[in-house]
Design an enzyme around this catalytic site. Structure first.
Site, PDB file in Angstrom:
ATOM      1  N   CYS A 149       0.617   5.865  -1.187  1.00  0.00           N
ATOM      2  CA  CYS A 149       1.017   5.051  -0.028  1.00  0.00           C
ATOM      3  C   CYS A 149       0.267   4.047   0.610  1.00  0.00           C
ATOM      4  O   CYS A 149       0.325   3.711   1.606  1.00  0.00           O
ATOM      5  CB  CYS A 149       0.845   6.496   0.993  1.00  0.00           C
ATOM      6  SG  CYS A 149       2.202   7.737   0.611  1.00  0.00           S
ATOM      7  N   HIS A 280      -2.906   5.384   9.620  1.00  0.00           N
ATOM      8  CA  HIS A 280      -1.895   5.780   8.599  1.00  0.00           C
ATOM      9  C   HIS A 280      -1.284   7.004   9.284  1.00  0.00           C
ATOM     10  O   HIS A 280      -0.184   7.104   9.281  1.00  0.00           O
ATOM     11  CB  HIS A 280      -2.507   6.135   7.176  1.00  0.00           C
ATOM     12  CG  HIS A 280      -1.805   6.586   6.329  1.00  0.00           C
ATOM     13  ND1 HIS A 280      -0.678   5.746   5.711  1.00  0.00           N
ATOM     14  CD2 HIS A 280      -1.702   7.812   5.421  1.00  0.00           C
ATOM     15  CE1 HIS A 280      -0.161   6.426   4.698  1.00  0.00           C
ATOM     16  NE2 HIS A 280      -0.633   7.616   4.597  1.00  0.00           N
ATOM     17  N   HIS A 314       7.397   8.794   7.384  1.00  0.00           N
ATOM     18  CA  HIS A 314       6.511   8.411   6.407  1.00  0.00           C
ATOM     19  C   HIS A 314       7.552   7.394   5.267  1.00  0.00           C
ATOM     20  O   HIS A 314       8.105   8.012   4.609  1.00  0.00           O
ATOM     21  CB  HIS A 314       5.630   9.360   5.701  1.00  0.00           C
ATOM     22  CG  HIS A 314       4.588   8.773   4.804  1.00  0.00           C
ATOM     23  ND1 HIS A 314       4.494   7.472   4.507  1.00  0.00           N
ATOM     24  CD2 HIS A 314       3.450   9.370   4.129  1.00  0.00           C
ATOM     25  CE1 HIS A 314       3.140   7.525   3.565  1.00  0.00           C
ATOM     26  NE2 HIS A 314       2.720   8.537   3.703  1.00  0.00           N
TER      27      HIS A 314
END
Length: 386
Positions: A149, A280, A314
């Site tokens: 990610c 994040h 996400h």
């Protein structure tokens, strides 16, 4: 040129950008809906929540661009690249323009559709990148960044280094991932998927909400290719790895902190110079706790922090790029975007989590990302006068 840690470094700027998501097909459309407090997260067939691009938005745009026969993943990424390129004179067909694709799964949907090996598309990331590069007319051999990610932000950092090293004069950095059952089942196996829209840093957070989308930033060292007056300068960035666990992040936050401190130090900035941190913020128990500790270790506990996962979900390999572009627009418009879903703090080290839109003079912001395998990345972005 700027002098950083005793070395004269080439300045690299953002010449153009795009976001393709459920909130719109351009960066401006996305930013307008973020300002309005909107989210792309909806309950999906099957009962789970996710941020999925409606077919009525994607299909006409793909058809108009001549992409009807391309895979959905390819449609997302090509539409993003084409829109960004339409906003700049940076030449994609110049061998001096790097082409970098960030993704975690690429055309993985072919597998669950039973089409793997049966179409012109490929699940191999390098082959997918070559196909996309051919479609958009890129001359340089594609570079694929697939590091969980942090891929999107790491791709920007790599592009900056390639330009500084003199290997390229410009770069088209693009990232995308598609919402698939394959990815959903993987996160469900960790019991990490929330049964409601995610709530980053909140006391009642239950886990991640997945999303899909694409984003592109076009980078250059040539100031004649930038709009007159002001520009977005790439500051310093850094990456690290805590090697804690295959999926669980560090319990101390020290490794993300090292990337944050390095990015600020090499940019000759301190916490007081940072207008906000784009975290994040996945809304999982361990990620948010780790980030909070890292921000404290880095002296950032009094700097506004937000997460856009409550707006986009996400988006994996696209997350770092989508959230960077949104952060750039927020910085240029002197606002800190709120963290959708946040109501009360649920982290052991309190942060200034933004819960409402805030006007604020911003010259620099920090973007952070973290991912499976313990990888972390951080980068400074600055609003400068030319």
């Amino acid at each position: 040129m700027e002098k950083t840690v005793g070395v004269v470094m080439t300045k690299v700027y953002v010449a153009a950008e795009n976001i393709v998501s459920p909130l719109g097909l351009t960066a401006q459309a996305n930013f307008d809906r973020l300002l309005a407090g909107e989210s792309g997260i909806r309950r999906q067939p099957g009962g789970f929540f996710a941020s999925a691009l409606p077919e009525e938005l994607l299909r006409p745009a793909a058809a108009s661009a001549g992409l009807a026969d391309n895979t959905r993943f390819e449609q997302l990424i090509v539409l993003s690249i084409q829109d960004a390129l339409s906003r700049t004179k940076v030449p994609i067909g110049d061998p001096r323009t790097a082409f970098i694709l960030s993704t975690t799964k690429g055309n993985i949907a072919l597998l669950e559709q039973g089409k793997a090996g049966q179409t012109g598309a490929s699940m191999l990331l390098h082959a997918t990148a070559a196909q996309v590069a051919k479609t958009v007319g890129a001359a340089a051999q594609p570079i694929v960044v697939s590091n969980a990610c942090i891929s999107g932000l790491l791709a920007i950092l790599i592009a900056q280094r390639l330009i500084r090293a003199g290997q390229y004069a410009h770069a088209v950095v693009c990232g995308a991932d598609e919402l698939t059952r394959f990815v959903l089942s993987g996160f469900q196996s960790f019991q990490a998927v929330s049964d409601e829209p995610c709530r980053p840093f909140d006391a009642a957070r239950k886990g991640v909400t997945l999303g899909e989308g694409a984003a592109t930033v076009v980078l250059t060292k040539d100031t004649t290719l930038l709009p007159a007056g002001e520009a977005i300068l790439l500051g310093e960035g850094a990456s690290s790895n805590d090697a804690n666990h295959i999926s669980g992040p560090s319990r101390t936050g020290a490794e993300l902190s090292s990337a944050l401190v390095s990015a600020m130090h090499r940019s000759r900035l301190g916490p007081a110079d940072i207008g906000f941190v784009s975290a994040h913020g996945t809304a999982t128990l361990y990620n948010d706790e780790m980030e909070a500790k890292a921000f404290h270790l880095s002296g950032l506990q009094d700097v506004p922090v937000n997460s856009l996962k409550g707006n986009y979900g996400h988006t994996l390999g696209a997350a770092g790029l989508i959230e960077t572009v949104a952060g750039i627009y927020a910085m240029k418009h002197s606002v800190v975007l709120p963290t959708a879903g946040f109501e009360s703090s649920g982290i052991s080290h309190p942060l200034m989590v933004s819960s409402q839109l805030e006007q604020r003079t911003i010259r620099h912001f920090l973007k952070t990302t973290s991912g499976f395998g313990g990888c972390n990345a951080a980068m400074v972005f600055s609003h400068v006068t030319l």
